[in-house]
Design a protein around this motif. Structure first.
Motif, PDB file in Angstrom:
ATOM      1  N   ALA A   1       0.826  -1.197   0.000  1.00 48.15           N
ATOM      2  CA  ALA A   1       0.000   0.000   0.000  1.00 48.15           C
ATOM      3  C   ALA A   1       0.864   1.252   0.000  1.00 48.15           C
ATOM      4  O   ALA A   1       1.970   1.270   0.534  1.00 48.15           O
ATOM      5  N   THR A   2       0.330   2.317  -0.593  1.00 48.43           N
ATOM      6  CA  THR A   2       1.068   3.573  -0.664  1.00 48.43           C
ATOM      7  C   THR A   2       0.146   4.753  -0.397  1.00 48.43           C
ATOM      8  O   THR A   2      -1.045   4.718  -0.748  1.00 48.43           O
ATOM      9  N   THR A   3       0.687   5.797   0.206  1.00 50.20           N
ATOM     10  CA  THR A   3      -0.045   7.045   0.358  1.00 50.20           C
ATOM     11  C   THR A   3       0.277   8.022  -0.771  1.00 50.20           C
ATOM     12  O   THR A   3      -0.258   9.132  -0.798  1.00 50.20           O
ATOM     13  N   ASP A   4       1.120   7.620  -1.682  1.00 56.34           N
ATOM     14  CA  ASP A   4       1.523   8.463  -2.811  1.00 56.34           C
ATOM     15  C   ASP A   4       0.542   8.252  -3.967  1.00 56.34           C
ATOM     16  O   ASP A   4       0.565   7.222  -4.645  1.00 56.34           O
ATOM     17  N   GLN A   5      -0.305   9.229  -4.199  1.00 54.86           N
ATOM     18  CA  GLN A   5      -1.299   9.105  -5.260  1.00 54.86           C
ATOM     19  C   GLN A   5      -0.655   8.932  -6.633  1.00 54.86           C
ATOM     20  O   GLN A   5      -1.187   8.216  -7.493  1.00 54.86           O
ATOM     21  N   ASP A   6       0.490   9.557  -6.842  1.00 54.66           N
ATOM     22  CA  ASP A   6       1.145   9.474  -8.153  1.00 54.66           C
ATOM     23  C   ASP A   6       1.558   8.044  -8.497  1.00 54.66           C
ATOM     24  O   ASP A   6       1.668   7.697  -9.675  1.00 54.66           O
TER      25      ASP A   6
ATOM     26  N   MET B   1     -15.650   9.952   0.575  1.00 59.31           N
ATOM     27  CA  MET B   1     -16.218  11.059  -0.183  1.00 59.31           C
ATOM     28  C   MET B   1     -15.443  11.213  -1.492  1.00 59.31           C
ATOM     29  O   MET B   1     -14.203  11.180  -1.490  1.00 59.31           O
ATOM     30  N   PRO B   2     -16.133  11.390  -2.616  1.00 58.13           N
ATOM     31  CA  PRO B   2     -15.419  11.553  -3.885  1.00 58.13           C
ATOM     32  C   PRO B   2     -14.778  12.927  -4.001  1.00 58.13           C
ATOM     33  O   PRO B   2     -15.317  13.925  -3.523  1.00 58.13           O
ATOM     34  N   ILE B   3     -13.621  12.965  -4.627  1.00 56.81           N
ATOM     35  CA  ILE B   3     -12.941  14.218  -4.950  1.00 56.81           C
ATOM     36  C   ILE B   3     -12.731  14.221  -6.457  1.00 56.81           C
ATOM     37  O   ILE B   3     -11.964  13.414  -6.994  1.00 56.81           O
ATOM     38  N   GLU B   4     -13.422  15.112  -7.144  1.00 57.65           N
ATOM     39  CA  GLU B   4     -13.421  15.072  -8.609  1.00 57.65           C
ATOM     40  C   GLU B   4     -12.022  15.221  -9.187  1.00 57.65           C
ATOM     41  O   GLU B   4     -11.691  14.569 -10.179  1.00 57.65           O
ATOM     42  N   SER B   5     -11.179  16.033  -8.571  1.00 58.70           N
ATOM     43  CA  SER B   5      -9.837  16.239  -9.125  1.00 58.70           C
ATOM     44  C   SER B   5      -9.031  14.944  -9.131  1.00 58.70           C
ATOM     45  O   SER B   5      -8.204  14.728 -10.031  1.00 58.70           O
ATOM     46  N   GLU B   6      -9.259  14.076  -8.146  1.00 59.32           N
ATOM     47  CA  GLU B   6      -8.577  12.780  -8.127  1.00 59.32           C
ATOM     48  C   GLU B   6      -9.037  11.916  -9.290  1.00 59.32           C
ATOM     49  O   GLU B   6      -8.225  11.277  -9.974  1.00 59.32           O
ATOM     50  N   VAL B   7     -10.346  11.893  -9.519  1.00 58.18           N
ATOM     51  CA  VAL B   7     -10.897  11.093 -10.609  1.00 58.18           C
ATOM     52  C   VAL B   7     -10.427  11.628 -11.952  1.00 58.18           C
ATOM     53  O   VAL B   7     -10.055  10.864 -12.856  1.00 58.18           O
ATOM     54  N   VAL B   8     -10.396  12.941 -12.101  1.00 58.01           N
ATOM     55  CA  VAL B   8      -9.908  13.558 -13.337  1.00 58.01           C
ATOM     56  C   VAL B   8      -8.459  13.165 -13.593  1.00 58.01           C
ATOM     57  O   VAL B   8      -8.080  12.805 -14.716  1.00 58.01           O
ATOM     58  N   ALA B   9      -7.636  13.190 -12.545  1.00 59.59           N
ATOM     59  CA  ALA B   9      -6.227  12.834 -12.710  1.00 59.59           C
ATOM     60  C   ALA B   9      -6.069  11.383 -13.148  1.00 59.59           C
ATOM     61  O   ALA B   9      -5.240  11.065 -14.018  1.00 59.59           O
TER      62      ALA B   9
ATOM     63  N   ASP C   1      -4.853  -0.846 -15.465  1.00 63.18           N
ATOM     64  CA  ASP C   1      -5.818  -0.547 -16.529  1.00 63.18           C
ATOM     65  C   ASP C   1      -7.080   0.090 -15.963  1.00 63.18           C
ATOM     66  O   ASP C   1      -7.767   0.839 -16.656  1.00 63.18           O
ATOM     67  N   CYS C   2      -7.388  -0.250 -14.708  1.00 67.68           N
ATOM     68  CA  CYS C   2      -8.620   0.233 -14.084  1.00 67.68           C
ATOM     69  C   CYS C   2      -8.370   0.456 -12.600  1.00 67.68           C
ATOM     70  O   CYS C   2      -7.602  -0.276 -11.972  1.00 67.68           O
ATOM     71  N   VAL C   3      -9.049   1.452 -12.041  1.00 72.20           N
ATOM     72  CA  VAL C   3      -8.957   1.755 -10.616  1.00 72.20           C
ATOM     73  C   VAL C   3     -10.351   1.664 -10.013  1.00 72.20           C
ATOM     74  O   VAL C   3     -11.310   2.254 -10.537  1.00 72.20           O
ATOM     75  N   VAL C   4     -10.469   0.909  -8.919  1.00 69.26           N
ATOM     76  CA  VAL C   4     -11.708   0.911  -8.133  1.00 69.26           C
ATOM     77  C   VAL C   4     -11.570   2.046  -7.132  1.00 69.26           C
ATOM     78  O   VAL C   4     -10.761   1.981  -6.201  1.00 69.26           O
ATOM     79  N   TYR C   5     -12.367   3.090  -7.319  1.00 70.90           N
ATOM     80  CA  TYR C   5     -12.239   4.331  -6.559  1.00 70.90           C
ATOM     81  C   TYR C   5     -13.326   4.361  -5.479  1.00 70.90           C
ATOM     82  O   TYR C   5     -14.494   4.595  -5.778  1.00 70.90           O
ATOM     83  N   SER C   6     -12.937   4.123  -4.215  1.00 68.39           N
ATOM     84  CA  SER C   6     -13.959   3.991  -3.170  1.00 68.39           C
ATOM     85  C   SER C   6     -13.609   4.710  -1.872  1.00 68.39           C
ATOM     86  O   SER C   6     -13.674   4.120  -0.794  1.00 68.39           O
ATOM     87  N   PRO C   7     -13.243   5.998  -1.940  1.00 62.57           N
ATOM     88  CA  PRO C   7     -13.067   6.746  -0.701  1.00 62.57           C
ATOM     89  C   PRO C   7     -14.426   7.019  -0.061  1.00 62.57           C
ATOM     90  O   PRO C   7     -15.481   6.783  -0.670  1.00 62.57           O
TER      91      PRO C   7
ATOM     92  N   VAL D   1     -12.016   4.053 -14.518  1.00 61.09           N
ATOM     93  CA  VAL D   1     -12.401   4.177 -13.116  1.00 61.09           C
ATOM     94  C   VAL D   1     -13.800   3.606 -12.915  1.00 61.09           C
ATOM     95  O   VAL D   1     -14.748   3.962 -13.634  1.00 61.09           O
ATOM     96  N   VAL D   2     -13.920   2.712 -11.945  1.00 60.75           N
ATOM     97  CA  VAL D   2     -15.216   2.200 -11.494  1.00 60.75           C
ATOM     98  C   VAL D   2     -15.380   2.631 -10.047  1.00 60.75           C
ATOM     99  O   VAL D   2     -14.456   2.478  -9.236  1.00 60.75           O
ATOM    100  N   THR D   3     -16.540   3.183  -9.701  1.00 60.29           N
ATOM    101  CA  THR D   3     -16.694   3.766  -8.375  1.00 60.29           C
ATOM    102  C   THR D   3     -18.105   3.587  -7.824  1.00 60.29           C
ATOM    103  O   THR D   3     -19.078   3.654  -8.580  1.00 60.29           O
ATOM    104  N   PRO D   4     -18.239   3.390  -6.497  1.00 59.11           N
ATOM    105  CA  PRO D   4     -19.544   3.358  -5.865  1.00 59.11           C
ATOM    106  C   PRO D   4     -19.919   4.679  -5.202  1.00 59.11           C
ATOM    107  O   PRO D   4     -20.884   4.723  -4.425  1.00 59.11           O
ATOM    108  N   VAL D   5     -19.173   5.754  -5.456  1.00 58.44           N
ATOM    109  CA  VAL D   5     -19.419   7.003  -4.734  1.00 58.44           C
ATOM    110  C   VAL D   5     -19.849   8.147  -5.658  1.00 58.44           C
ATOM    111  O   VAL D   5     -19.728   9.312  -5.299  1.00 58.44           O
TER     112      VAL D   5
END
Length: 359
Positions: free
Chosen positions: A64-69, A85-93, A77-83, A101-105
């Motif tokens: 695991a890493t705390t480094d988003q980059d 609360m969603p942050i649009e800038s993260e999804v855009v990046a 190929d795909c990220v399951v994005y499940s924080p 990106v597949v997400t439940p939020v």
């Protein structure tokens, strides 16, 4: 000569490793077409640890890493994005970097007027965003639309959840976001109605659009609370008399003031000592989908809530199902063209056979 067909494995990274994230990683590891290649975590305490520690297995070789980059620039190929609360800038990046990106939020059926940055990122990265989940994200729109095909002349579509919220193992969320244990006034003024409404309103509008209802411009939101009449034991401690121990949320689309689509959530701290005296009912915890038409059809989902409070606090089936719905969608999302893709844009999504039974 027989041609050998090589199956392409889809590389998946997990973004946030709370309850949904942990279940998603378990599902990815068991999926015959997927490979877990990374995990982003919010907590410094999790950084550098093998994610097997989070899911109760032995080491899986993913740190695991705390480094988003590391995830944004990695080879997933795909990220399951499940924080939480969603942050649009993260999804855009992620999308701009070519990560599906597949997400439940969020983004189950977003308003196109609000998604310009997302769509531009998808175009730049040749990537796809898909919002899914359970409620909203499945019970609220995918399954009602499927069931509605059995009826003609539909006059009302209802989806409804009946849950004992004591089985949800996230005390900070229950107290500070859901506002259980608060005063009715605090609950009414809190963030939960807006947070939930962002998703449920999209679901209601998806049904209205696809089924052709000529709905009134504004959706109706209803929020009711029940208070404890005596102390109720809960995951956040004893809820004292007069404080919130039950909540009911409804979102309605209406035609000339008459409800035609209703999505409702009933969250109770058990069925005892509530005012009003709300009940989950003899059918127990469940999700219901009902289409009123010719003929009318009612579908009840069982198994998405735990049998006991104790089981739910260890591994809640609703959380697991939310993750599974995300992971099941990954092959279909990766195969889709760029842009935001809803259930209306993708083919039928199915799960996969257990590892010992798969071809």
């Amino acid at each position: 000569m027989t041609q050998t067909v090589t199956k392409t494995t889809i590389k998946v990274a997990q973004w946030a490793t709370g309850g949904v994230g942990q279940a998603a990683m378990q599902d990815v590891l068991a999926h015959p077409d997927l490979e877990l290649v990374g995990a982003w975590v919010h907590s410094a305490e999790k950084h550098g640890k093998d994610v097997g520690e989070f899911i109760g297995s032995g080491p899986v070789g993913i740190v695991a890493t705390t480094d988003q980059d590391e995830i944004i620039n990695g080879d997933a190929d795909c990220v399951v994005y499940s924080p939480l609360m969603p942050i649009e800038s993260e999804v855009v990046a992620l999308l701009r970097a070519g990560k599906n990106v597949v997400t439940p939020v969020g983004w189950v059926y977003p308003d196109p007027a609000t998604t310009g940055a997302i769509e531009a990122a998808c175009e730049e990265g040749n990537s796809t965003l898909h919002g899914t989940g359970i409620h909203p994200g499945g019970i609220t729109e995918r399954f009602p639309l499927m069931v509605s095909a059995l009826s003609a002349g539909v006059t009302h579509v209802r989806s409804e959840e009946f849950s004992d919220i004591r089985t949800y193992g996230a005390p900070d969320v229950i107290r500070h976001i859901m506002a259980f244990g608060a005063t009715p006034e605090e609950a009414k003024a809190g963030p939960i109605v807006g947070l939930l409404g962002g998703g449920f309103k999209q679901s209601v509008r998806m049904i209205a659009h696809e089924m052709g209802f000529d709905i009134d411009p504004e959706l109706t939101t209803i929020h009711e609370v029940a208070v404890a009449t005596q102390g109720i034991d809960s995951p956040i401690g004893v809820i004292e008399p007069g404080l919130v121990a039950g909540q009911r949320f409804s979102w309605q689309a209406r035609v000339n003031g008459v409800p035609v689509i209703t999505a409702t959530v009933n969250w109770l701290m058990g069925e005892a000592h509530l005012d009003p005296a709300w009940e989950i009912g003899v059918e127990g915890e469940r999700f219901e989908v009902e289409v009123t038409g010719d003929p009318s059809v009612k579908l009840t989902f069982k198994g998405l809530q735990p049998e006991t409070i104790e089981e739910g606090l260890i591994r809640n089936p609703g959380v697991v199902s939310t993750a599974n719905h995300c992971v099941s969608a990954i092959p279909y999302v990766v195969a889709a063209g760029p842009g935001i893709k809803t259930y209306l844009d993708l083919p039928l999504i199915a799960g996969r056979a257990a590892p010992g039974l798969a071809r």
